[in-house]
Design an enzyme around this catalytic site. Structure first.
Site, PDB file in Angstrom:
ATOM      1  N   SER A 268       0.809  -1.221   0.000  1.00  0.00           N
ATOM      2  CA  SER A 268       0.000   0.000   0.000  1.00  0.00           C
ATOM      3  C   SER A 268       0.840   1.268   0.000  1.00  0.00           C
ATOM      4  CB  SER A 268      -0.924   0.010   1.221  1.00  0.00           C
ATOM      5  OG  SER A 268      -0.149  -0.037   2.397  1.00  0.00           O
TER       6      SER A 268
ATOM      7  N   THR B 295       0.690   4.504   5.323  1.00  0.00           N
ATOM      8  CA  THR B 295       1.621   4.548   6.446  1.00  0.00           C
ATOM      9  C   THR B 295       1.562   5.941   7.059  1.00  0.00           C
ATOM     10  OG1 THR B 295       3.067   2.875   5.542  1.00  0.00           O
ATOM     11  CG2 THR B 295       4.052   4.431   7.078  1.00  0.00           C
TER      12      THR B 295
ATOM     13  N   THR C 261       1.503   6.812   0.825  1.00  0.00           N
ATOM     14  CA  THR C 261       0.617   5.741   0.363  1.00  0.00           C
ATOM     15  C   THR C 261       0.643   5.620  -1.156  1.00  0.00           C
ATOM     16  OG1 THR C 261      -1.627   4.847   0.579  1.00  0.00           O
ATOM     17  CG2 THR C 261      -1.472   7.162   0.036  1.00  0.00           C
TER      18      THR C 261
ATOM     19  N   ARG D 190      -6.799   9.946  -8.912  1.00  0.00           N
ATOM     20  CA  ARG D 190      -7.517  10.094  -7.636  1.00  0.00           C
ATOM     21  C   ARG D 190      -6.519  10.395  -6.497  1.00  0.00           C
ATOM     22  NH1 ARG D 190      -6.931   7.235  -2.541  1.00  0.00           N
ATOM     23  NH2 ARG D 190      -8.931   7.269  -1.459  1.00  0.00           N
TER      24      ARG D 190
ATOM     25  N   GLY E   7      -6.374  10.635  -2.329  1.00  0.00           N
ATOM     26  CA  GLY E   7      -7.082  10.382  -1.087  1.00  0.00           C
ATOM     27  C   GLY E   7      -6.732  11.452  -0.072  1.00  0.00           C
ATOM     28  N   ASP E   8      -6.831  11.099   1.195  1.00  0.00           N
ATOM     29  CA  ASP E   8      -6.560  12.057   2.266  1.00  0.00           C
ATOM     30  C   ASP E   8      -5.074  12.227   2.557  1.00  0.00           C
ATOM     31  OD1 ASP E   8      -6.496   9.384   3.148  1.00  0.00           O
ATOM     32  OD2 ASP E   8      -6.698  10.026   5.236  1.00  0.00           O
TER      33      ASP E   8
ATOM     34  N   THR F 201      -5.569   6.415   8.349  1.00  0.00           N
ATOM     35  CA  THR F 201      -5.407   5.387   7.324  1.00  0.00           C
ATOM     36  C   THR F 201      -6.795   4.891   6.937  1.00  0.00           C
ATOM     37  OG1 THR F 201      -5.254   3.574   8.915  1.00  0.00           O
ATOM     38  CG2 THR F 201      -3.194   4.629   8.278  1.00  0.00           C
ATOM     39  N   GLY F 202      -6.887   4.290   5.763  1.00  0.00           N
ATOM     40  CA  GLY F 202      -8.185   3.770   5.319  1.00  0.00           C
ATOM     41  C   GLY F 202      -8.742   4.607   4.186  1.00  0.00           C
TER      42      GLY F 202
ATOM     43  N   GLY G 264      -9.744   7.357   2.226  1.00  0.00           N
ATOM     44  CA  GLY G 264      -9.408   8.767   2.352  1.00  0.00           C
ATOM     45  C   GLY G 264     -10.553   9.714   2.077  1.00  0.00           C
TER      46      GLY G 264
END
Ligand code: GLY
Length: 309
Positions: free
Chosen positions: A46, A165, A182, A192, A194-195, A215-216, A218
């Site tokens: 990841s 991470t 990540t 894309r 994410g956060d 994490t997860g 985003g």
């Protein structure tokens, strides 16, 4: 007080980061070293080398840093072909009048600073991508022409959202820092973000109160400004535990079927910490995190507190 909290699911960089903190290094230096180790680990699918690719088979990396002394931040997104996004993010913070670079501009800057290039797609991550395409009836030869939107929805599986991470630390001088890295959620739509590179969503650090990172999935953290909200709750007087639970309750109230796929990590300025993960009922594993504080010789691994949603 020395403090380290890491969402590093294989624990690749935690001993290195903790040793650096114990040796008197600055929080930002210590966590950058920890994350660089993770970025180089091909077994972590990841992040960095070996990260799972987007829908068209390209590994796109995101990363960020934030310095709690000044609330300076640097972030990089949609970066292809470089080994260490965390260090490029740090260089953006230190060398540019900007916070975030993405895509071609990020690559140009990475070359300007002599950042290490790398082929990030490994045989294993290529095989996993091919298997996903096969399972979903997508012909790789058509990817250049077909609309990808439906496939992007099929790819948003909370159980395979990817494991960013995240490292949070306080050093001997009391300075706090946060860093993230990540490859994003597997099989994402190209481009894309994410956060992870979004300051306030995926990470935040402020020496006065503490730091937080996620994490997860985003999209959930972006929609709730989760990391900044957590630190703001601490500013408003909540303990780190109260702040994390308040922020996670807000995230879990989103009318979104993916709300069971996010973990929030936070430290406060007094050496405390809290980690909470939101899970759907059908998920029976618990993410783990690493923590070390004070005069502890080694980080220990613990279960994230579970919030059933
Ligand atoms: N939290 C990582 C991502 O959504 O890309």
């Amino acid at each position: 007080m020395l403090n380290l909290v890491a969402g590093d699911w294989k624990g690749t960089g935690v001993a290195l980061a903790w040793a650096a903190l114990r040796a008197g290094q600055a929080a930002l230096d210590a966590i950058e070293q920890g994350i660089r180790a993770v970025e180089s680990n091909p077994d972590d699918c990841s992040v960095g080398l070996g990260g799972l690719p987007n829908l068209v088979g390209e590994v796109e990396l995101d990363g960020a840093v934030m310095d709690g002394r000044t609330r300076a931040a640097g972030a990089v997104g949609n970066l292809r072909g470089y080994a260490h996004p965390v260090s490029i993010a740090r260089a953006i913070m230190e060398k540019l009048p900007h916070v975030m670079l993405v895509g071609a501009g990020a690559a140009r800057f990475a070359d300007e600073i002599g950042a290490e290039r790398a082929e990030l797609l490994t045989e294993d991550s290529y095989r996993q991508w091919q298997a996903w395409l096969g399972k979903n009836g997508v012909d790789a030869a058509n990817l250049g022409h077909m609309p990808l939107a439906r496939a992007a929805w099929a790819a948003m599986d909370p159980q395979h959202a990817g494991g960013t991470t995240v490292y949070l630390a306080q050093d001997a001088a009391g300075n706090i820092a946060a860093a993230t890295s990540t490859s994003g959620c597997a099989w994402k739509y190209p481009g894309r973000l994410g956060d992870t590179p979004v300051v306030g969503a995926g990470l935040y650090a402020d020496n006065r109160y503490g730091a937080a990172a996620c994490t997860g999935i985003g999209e959930l953290a972006i929609r709730t400004s989760l990391a900044r909200s957590t630190v703001l709750y601490m500013k408003m007087g909540m303990s780190v535990e109260e702040a994390v639970h308040e922020a996670m309750d807000d995230m879990a109230s989103l009318p979104d079927w993916r709300a069971g796929g996010l973990t929030l990590y936070a430290i406060d300025a007094a050496g405390g910490h809290c980690t909470v993960g939101a899970y759907k009922d059908d998920r029976d594993d618990s993410p783990r995190y690493h923590v070390a504080a004070g005069d502890q010789s080694q980080p220990v691994e613990r279960d994230v507190t579970r919030l059933d949603v």
